[in-house]
Design an enzyme around this catalytic site. Structure first.
Site, PDB file in Angstrom:
ATOM      1  N   PRO A  11      42.790  31.535  30.136  1.00 36.76           N
ATOM      2  CA  PRO A  11      41.835  31.215  29.088  1.00 36.76           C
ATOM      3  C   PRO A  11      40.937  32.367  28.673  1.00 36.76           C
ATOM      4  O   PRO A  11      40.542  33.188  29.502  1.00 36.76           O
ATOM      5  CB  PRO A  11      40.993  30.085  29.719  1.00 36.76           C
ATOM      6  CG  PRO A  11      41.204  30.217  31.175  1.00 36.76           C
ATOM      7  CD  PRO A  11      42.593  30.748  31.355  1.00 36.76           C
ATOM      8  N   ASN A  12      40.673  32.394  27.383  1.00 36.35           N
ATOM      9  CA  ASN A  12      39.752  33.344  26.735  1.00 36.35           C
ATOM     10  C   ASN A  12      40.306  34.759  26.602  1.00 36.35           C
ATOM     11  O   ASN A  12      39.672  35.610  25.989  1.00 36.35           O
ATOM     12  CB  ASN A  12      38.380  33.378  27.451  1.00 36.35           C
ATOM     13  CG  ASN A  12      37.702  32.025  27.421  1.00 36.35           C
ATOM     14  OD1 ASN A  12      37.544  31.452  26.345  1.00 36.35           O
ATOM     15  ND2 ASN A  12      37.340  31.492  28.573  1.00 36.35           N
ATOM     16  N   ARG A  19      35.678  40.042  22.845  1.00 35.77           N
ATOM     17  CA  ARG A  19      34.958  39.430  23.960  1.00 35.77           C
ATOM     18  C   ARG A  19      34.389  40.495  24.909  1.00 35.77           C
ATOM     19  O   ARG A  19      35.148  41.210  25.566  1.00 35.77           O
ATOM     20  CB  ARG A  19      35.961  38.564  24.736  1.00 35.77           C
ATOM     21  CG  ARG A  19      35.395  37.892  25.956  1.00 35.77           C
ATOM     22  CD  ARG A  19      36.504  37.269  26.803  1.00 35.77           C
ATOM     23  NE  ARG A  19      35.940  36.612  27.955  1.00 35.77           N
ATOM     24  CZ  ARG A  19      36.630  36.285  29.039  1.00 35.77           C
ATOM     25  NH1 ARG A  19      37.927  36.551  29.112  1.00 35.77           N
ATOM     26  NH2 ARG A  19      36.046  35.687  30.059  1.00 35.77           N
ATOM     27  N   TYR A  24      35.448  44.041  29.317  1.00 28.90           N
ATOM     28  CA  TYR A  24      36.904  43.876  29.253  1.00 28.90           C
ATOM     29  C   TYR A  24      37.620  44.946  28.420  1.00 28.90           C
ATOM     30  O   TYR A  24      38.845  44.931  28.335  1.00 28.90           O
ATOM     31  CB  TYR A  24      37.228  42.487  28.689  1.00 28.90           C
ATOM     32  CG  TYR A  24      36.738  41.366  29.585  1.00 28.90           C
ATOM     33  CD1 TYR A  24      37.250  41.214  30.866  1.00 28.90           C
ATOM     34  CD2 TYR A  24      35.755  40.474  29.156  1.00 28.90           C
ATOM     35  CE1 TYR A  24      36.795  40.204  31.697  1.00 28.90           C
ATOM     36  CE2 TYR A  24      35.307  39.456  29.982  1.00 28.90           C
ATOM     37  CZ  TYR A  24      35.823  39.325  31.252  1.00 28.90           C
ATOM     38  OH  TYR A  24      35.379  38.316  32.081  1.00 28.90           O
ATOM     39  N   ASN A  75      47.122  37.092  34.959  1.00 25.07           N
ATOM     40  CA  ASN A  75      45.665  37.181  34.850  1.00 25.07           C
ATOM     41  C   ASN A  75      45.202  35.761  34.543  1.00 25.07           C
ATOM     42  O   ASN A  75      45.275  35.322  33.395  1.00 25.07           O
ATOM     43  CB  ASN A  75      45.236  38.146  33.745  1.00 25.07           C
ATOM     44  CG  ASN A  75      43.714  38.256  33.685  1.00 25.07           C
ATOM     45  OD1 ASN A  75      43.000  37.441  34.272  1.00 25.07           O
ATOM     46  ND2 ASN A  75      43.224  39.261  32.978  1.00 25.07           N
ATOM     47  N   ALA A  78      39.333  32.573  34.134  1.00 25.98           N
ATOM     48  CA  ALA A  78      38.415  31.803  34.973  1.00 25.98           C
ATOM     49  C   ALA A  78      39.131  30.788  35.863  1.00 25.98           C
ATOM     50  O   ALA A  78      38.560  30.337  36.872  1.00 25.98           O
ATOM     51  CB  ALA A  78      37.390  31.096  34.090  1.00 25.98           C
ATOM     52  N   ASP A  88      48.961  25.985  43.784  1.00 29.24           N
ATOM     53  CA  ASP A  88      50.101  25.168  44.210  1.00 29.24           C
ATOM     54  C   ASP A  88      51.361  25.509  43.417  1.00 29.24           C
ATOM     55  O   ASP A  88      52.463  25.523  43.972  1.00 29.24           O
ATOM     56  CB  ASP A  88      49.785  23.680  44.025  1.00 29.24           C
ATOM     57  CG  ASP A  88      48.830  23.148  45.087  1.00 29.24           C
ATOM     58  OD1 ASP A  88      48.578  23.856  46.081  1.00 29.24           O
ATOM     59  OD2 ASP A  88      48.337  22.017  44.913  1.00 29.24           O
ATOM     60  N   GLU A  99      48.464  39.138  41.136  1.00 30.55           N
ATOM     61  CA  GLU A  99      47.236  38.671  40.458  1.00 30.55           C
ATOM     62  C   GLU A  99      46.553  39.884  39.828  1.00 30.55           C
ATOM     63  O   GLU A  99      46.450  40.944  40.447  1.00 30.55           O
ATOM     64  CB  GLU A  99      46.312  38.021  41.486  1.00 30.55           C
ATOM     65  CG  GLU A  99      44.978  37.564  40.901  1.00 30.55           C
ATOM     66  CD  GLU A  99      44.055  36.985  41.987  1.00 30.55           C
ATOM     67  OE1 GLU A  99      44.528  36.700  43.112  1.00 30.55           O
ATOM     68  OE2 GLU A  99      42.853  36.846  41.702  1.00 30.55           O
ATOM     69  N   HIS A 101      43.260  41.328  37.222  1.00 28.39           N
ATOM     70  CA  HIS A 101      42.019  41.173  36.456  1.00 28.39           C
ATOM     71  C   HIS A 101      41.660  42.494  35.807  1.00 28.39           C
ATOM     72  O   HIS A 101      41.766  43.551  36.455  1.00 28.39           O
ATOM     73  CB  HIS A 101      40.867  40.728  37.361  1.00 28.39           C
ATOM     74  CG  HIS A 101      41.172  39.469  38.101  1.00 28.39           C
ATOM     75  ND1 HIS A 101      41.140  38.237  37.478  1.00 28.39           N
ATOM     76  CD2 HIS A 101      41.574  39.254  39.380  1.00 28.39           C
ATOM     77  CE1 HIS A 101      41.491  37.318  38.363  1.00 28.39           C
ATOM     78  NE2 HIS A 101      41.766  37.902  39.513  1.00 28.39           N
ATOM     79  N   SER A 103      38.558  43.291  34.827  1.00 27.58           N
ATOM     80  CA  SER A 103      37.283  43.713  35.399  1.00 27.58           C
ATOM     81  C   SER A 103      37.367  43.701  36.924  1.00 27.58           C
ATOM     82  O   SER A 103      38.260  43.068  37.505  1.00 27.58           O
ATOM     83  CB  SER A 103      36.177  42.760  34.936  1.00 27.58           C
ATOM     84  OG  SER A 103      36.408  41.452  35.434  1.00 27.58           O
ATOM     85  N   ARG A 108      30.927  41.697  40.208  1.00 32.29           N
ATOM     86  CA  ARG A 108      30.305  40.790  39.243  1.00 32.29           C
ATOM     87  C   ARG A 108      29.655  39.594  39.968  1.00 32.29           C
ATOM     88  O   ARG A 108      29.349  39.679  41.152  1.00 32.29           O
ATOM     89  CB  ARG A 108      31.357  40.362  38.214  1.00 32.29           C
ATOM     90  CG  ARG A 108      31.943  41.582  37.458  1.00 32.29           C
ATOM     91  CD  ARG A 108      32.949  41.176  36.425  1.00 32.29           C
ATOM     92  NE  ARG A 108      32.338  40.360  35.370  1.00 32.29           N
ATOM     93  CZ  ARG A 108      33.042  39.624  34.500  1.00 32.29           C
ATOM     94  NH1 ARG A 108      34.371  39.609  34.565  1.00 32.29           N
ATOM     95  NH2 ARG A 108      32.432  38.918  33.586  1.00 32.29           N
ATOM     96  N   ARG A 112      32.713  34.758  40.959  1.00 29.21           N
ATOM     97  CA  ARG A 112      33.999  35.414  40.682  1.00 29.21           C
ATOM     98  C   ARG A 112      34.610  36.042  41.936  1.00 29.21           C
ATOM     99  O   ARG A 112      35.687  36.639  41.884  1.00 29.21           O
ATOM    100  CB  ARG A 112      33.827  36.505  39.618  1.00 29.21           C
ATOM    101  CG  ARG A 112      33.404  35.967  38.270  1.00 29.21           C
ATOM    102  CD  ARG A 112      33.380  37.052  37.206  1.00 29.21           C
ATOM    103  NE  ARG A 112      32.494  36.673  36.133  1.00 29.21           N
ATOM    104  CZ  ARG A 112      32.827  35.888  35.095  1.00 29.21           C
ATOM    105  NH1 ARG A 112      34.062  35.439  34.988  1.00 29.21           N
ATOM    106  NH2 ARG A 112      31.958  35.580  34.174  1.00 29.21           N
TER     107      ARG A 112
END
Ligand code: DQA
Length: 145
Positions: A11-12, A19, A24, A75, A78, A88, A99, A101, A103, A108, A112
């Site tokens: 999301p986002n 943003r 970012y 990524n 949130a 799962d 995984e 990210h 940032s 932060r 997070r």
């Protein structure tokens, strides 16, 4: 031989470019997609690059990856910090997963610092901005050969 890998964005992340560019970066997700596909070509990987704001969509894509892709870069946005369902799903398919990210989440807010995805990921790349996508593919490569 080219290996098919799935790169998922949560999301986002469709808002990248607009943003919080100080956090970012200024690249759009479209620009990152082009760079990631180019990095994939250099590594012998065919990248399918997707984004959704919906947890269930991301979970469906992870399930569908079985038999179609050899590994996943995600990524989760949130959902990293909230989603046992994503944990799962990654565990269920058992595909090597990185995984990612943009940032450095550990520099932060406290909320997070915890990830539901990390325990089912082969490893985590964070804090390198858009360059992290290419780094994640490099990390995934030996796991999918
Ligand atoms: C993010 C970090 C998350 O904490 C945040 O919710 C995001 C983006 C990153 O790429 O730095 O949406 O995953």
């Amino acid at each position: 031989m080219t290996v098919a890998v799935l790169v998922l964005n949560g999301p986002n992340l469709n808002m990248l470019g607009k943003r919080e560019p100080g956090v970012y970066g200024s690249k759009t997700l479209g620009e990152i997609e082009a760079d990631t596909k180019a990095a994939g070509e250099r590594l012998g990987m065919a990248v399918d690059f997707r984004q959704s704001n919906h947890e269930g969509m991301l979970i469906d894509w992870i399930h569908e990856a079985l038999g179609r892709f050899r590994g996943i870069v995600i990524n989760p946005g949130a959902y990293t910090h909230t989603s046992i369902a994503l944990h799962d799903a990654i565990r269920a398919v058992g595909l090597p997963t990185i995984e990612l990210h943009l940032s450095n989440v550990f520099a932060r807010e406290d909320f997070r610092h915890h990830s539901y995805v990390s325990p089912v990921a082969a490893g985590v790349i964070c804090g390198f901005g858009a360059a992290g996508y290419g780094l994640a593919l490099q990390a995934l490569q030996p796991l999918v050969e």
